[in-house]
Write a protein that holds these residues in place. Sequence first.
Motif, short mmCIF file in Angstrom:
data_model
loop_
_atom_site.label_atom_id
_atom_site.label_comp_id
_atom_site.label_asym_id
_atom_site.label_seq_id
_atom_site.Cartn_x
_atom_site.Cartn_y
_atom_site.Cartn_z
N ALA B 272 0.84 -1.19 0.00
CA ALA B 272 0.00 0.00 0.00
C ALA B 272 0.88 1.23 0.00
CB ALA B 272 -0.91 0.03 1.23
N ALA B 273 0.46 2.24 -0.72
CA ALA B 273 1.20 3.50 -0.73
C ALA B 273 0.20 4.64 -0.82
CB ALA B 273 2.18 3.54 -1.89
N ILE B 274 0.34 5.61 0.06
CA ILE B 274 -0.53 6.79 0.05
C ILE B 274 0.35 8.02 0.02
CG2 ILE B 274 -2.38 8.01 1.26
CD1 ILE B 274 -2.99 5.50 2.81
N GLY B 275 0.03 8.94 -0.86
CA GLY B 275 0.81 10.18 -0.88
C GLY B 275 0.21 11.17 -1.85
N LYS B 276 0.76 12.36 -1.90
CA LYS B 276 0.27 13.33 -2.88
C LYS B 276 1.03 13.16 -4.20
CE LYS B 276 3.32 17.08 -1.52
NZ LYS B 276 3.46 18.50 -1.20
N ILE B 277 0.61 13.89 -5.20
CA ILE B 277 1.30 13.83 -6.49
C ILE B 277 2.73 14.34 -6.31
CG2 ILE B 277 1.35 14.82 -8.82
CD1 ILE B 277 -1.74 14.98 -8.64
N ALA B 278 3.67 13.57 -6.84
CA ALA B 278 5.07 13.95 -6.68
C ALA B 278 5.36 15.29 -7.37
CB ALA B 278 5.97 12.86 -7.26
N GLY B 279 6.10 16.14 -6.68
CA GLY B 279 6.42 17.47 -7.18
C GLY B 279 7.10 17.45 -8.54
N GLU B 280 8.05 16.49 -8.70
CA GLU B 280 8.81 16.45 -9.97
C GLU B 280 7.92 16.10 -11.17
OE1 GLU B 280 10.36 12.83 -7.56
OE2 GLU B 280 9.49 14.79 -7.16
N GLN B 281 6.87 15.28 -10.90
CA GLN B 281 5.94 14.92 -11.98
C GLN B 281 5.18 16.16 -12.46
OE1 GLN B 281 3.71 11.41 -10.27
NE2 GLN B 281 3.60 10.92 -12.46
N LEU B 282 4.75 16.97 -11.48
CA LEU B 282 4.04 18.22 -11.81
C LEU B 282 4.95 19.16 -12.59
CD1 LEU B 282 2.05 19.19 -8.59
CD2 LEU B 282 1.10 18.57 -10.81
N THR B 283 6.16 19.34 -12.08
CA THR B 283 7.12 20.26 -12.69
C THR B 283 7.39 19.87 -14.14
OG1 THR B 283 8.13 20.38 -10.51
CG2 THR B 283 9.38 21.37 -12.32
N LYS B 284 7.56 18.56 -14.35
CA LYS B 284 7.85 18.06 -15.68
C LYS B 284 6.74 18.45 -16.68
CE LYS B 284 9.06 13.71 -17.86
NZ LYS B 284 9.03 12.24 -17.67
N LEU B 285 5.49 18.22 -16.26
CA LEU B 285 4.38 18.55 -17.15
C LEU B 285 4.22 20.05 -17.33
CD1 LEU B 285 1.70 15.91 -16.10
CD2 LEU B 285 2.90 16.02 -18.27
N MET B 286 4.56 20.82 -16.29
CA MET B 286 4.44 22.27 -16.37
C MET B 286 5.49 22.87 -17.30
SD MET B 286 3.29 22.87 -12.42
CE MET B 286 3.41 24.66 -12.31
N THR B 287 6.66 22.24 -17.35
CA THR B 287 7.68 22.73 -18.30
C THR B 287 7.24 22.47 -19.74
OG1 THR B 287 8.87 20.63 -18.20
CG2 THR B 287 9.66 22.40 -16.76
#
Lengths: 305, 305
Positions: B272-287
């Motif tokens: 099981a793993a619970i967490g928020k969206i990883a910051g680097e994933q967001l940054t990648k799509l935002m670039t």
Amino acid sequence: MDAIQKNLLEQVAELHGVPEGAYNIRANGKAAARNTTASIDIVSKTDKDGIDIIIKPGTKNQSVHIPVVLSESGLTETVYNDFFIGDDCDVTIVAGCGIHNCGVQNSEHSGIHAFYVGKNARVRYVERHYGEGDGLGENIMNPTTIVEMREGSYMEMETTQIKGVDSTIRTTKAKLGPNSTLIIKEKVMTHGRQLAKSDFTVDLDGEGCHTNVISRSVARGESKQVFLARINGNAACYGHSECDAIIMDQGVVSAIPEVTANCLDAQLIHEAAIGKIAGEQLTKLMTLGLTEKEAEEQIVNGFLK
Amino acid sequence: MDAIQKNLLEQVAELHGVPEGAYNIRANGKAAARNTTASIDIVSKTDKDGIDIIIKPGTKNQSVHIPVVLSESGLTETVYNDFFIGDDCDVTIVAGCGIHNCGVQNSEHSGIHAFYVGKNARVRYVERHYGEGDGLGENIMNPTTIVEMREGSYMEMETTQIKGVDSTIRTTKAKLGPNSTLIIKEKVMTHGRQLAKSDFTVDLDGEGCHTNVISRSVARGESKQVFLARINGNAACYGHSECDAIIMDQGVVSAIPEVTANCLDAQLIHEAAIGKIAGEQLTKLMTLGLTEKEAEEQIVNGFLK
């Protein structure tokens, strides 16, 4: 202290004589020996059975041993030990309980240990449980551990129950302050008709705190084990729990982890795996000349090391 | 059937008109349309609300659709649907419930589905839950799924609850016979103040049986989710459960798996793993030119796909 008590002491605290540093040895419900140091005080409680262990702020590289041995059959005791660990300490605490029960009555020890860990303090806590004796009476141990960690503190808890405890409920409740770390390593082996239940609750309350709960267990014979780990992420924190269990014979293991993220920045992971010893591992050791029994022992020992 | 009902039907069963093969469409508590085929019979129950779906042994490449739509506010219904799937079948069953609630009263649908899966039969079961409507009344769905699998059978269950269900308790209980396989894939997204609880119990009773319970969930807003998965290994079997959850906003997720090995040859694993969206994933799509909101949507959609 007689030979039986000395052997118990060796099993639970790896002590061959009196330890260095502070200690309090409890035998058959009474204080058997005590030593305090300039920075570690041990005071008997006046309202109930147990002691207060007070460690001065800044105490480094010192240890406290507080073993308990029971060699009379039919003793039942509940002992409250509170540890007040000052800021900036770096100490090792060794507790443990050994029961030798040759009678027909149950012997029972319930130790309730509370740790108040000061700012930036480091604590290594080692606890061993061991039982022996060929009487019909059962050896019962129900340890409760309460941990409160202040900012920046670090605690490593190693608990081991390898042999001879017929019934145990192990309860651990911890609250972590900011940037504190709690590492729990539990090793349990049960055999015969033994029953072992571990119940961990870790509240990750402080920003940047971290826990890792690692359990390794072996259930042999007709023994039963239940592993409960509750991790509550209440702040930006990281929590991980892991339960690996080997079942042998008719052993039964339940793993019930519970991870709850109450905060967006909580990161929680759990893993559990239960199974028997892999056939290829056994075969490999057997080609090296070991019997199946010896190969099993080697694998189990390596797993619990 | 009006435009609202047609839209619900599209959401829960991807139907634009009447489906091919056998079907039973239930609208506002009444049978709206039914079709049977030479190998699939649908019979209304006489003792309670619901239908029996009887699929002849050897039926291959056929489908049954049994969608339910509720567009009146304040309707509460409990429906019992039993599926008798003959030996050697290979069929797809699509169920689902869509609620459009513009009133102030709660709309509630509880579907109790039982599957009796014959020897060597293969079943793909798809269930979608969807709610809409801007009334004050809540959309409540409490599905119960009971699965009994005979020797060599295979069932894949895909359940999806993406939008608009205010409160849901999803209960699944399965018993697996020898060499049978049950794959459960659950996708849940909650928002607002929604509450979703999933409760799986899988009994691995037959030698060589296998289950894989995979849950992917996203909790947004102030929604709460609880995931319980109980896997009992009662024979030489393999069980795996996996819960991945993304939390956003003030969403709360609890994962409580429970694996119990009652047999030496049971192999059980949980993750099981619970967490928020990883910051680097967001940054990648935002670039790549996406706004943060768009990037989040993309990641969530990919995660639930």
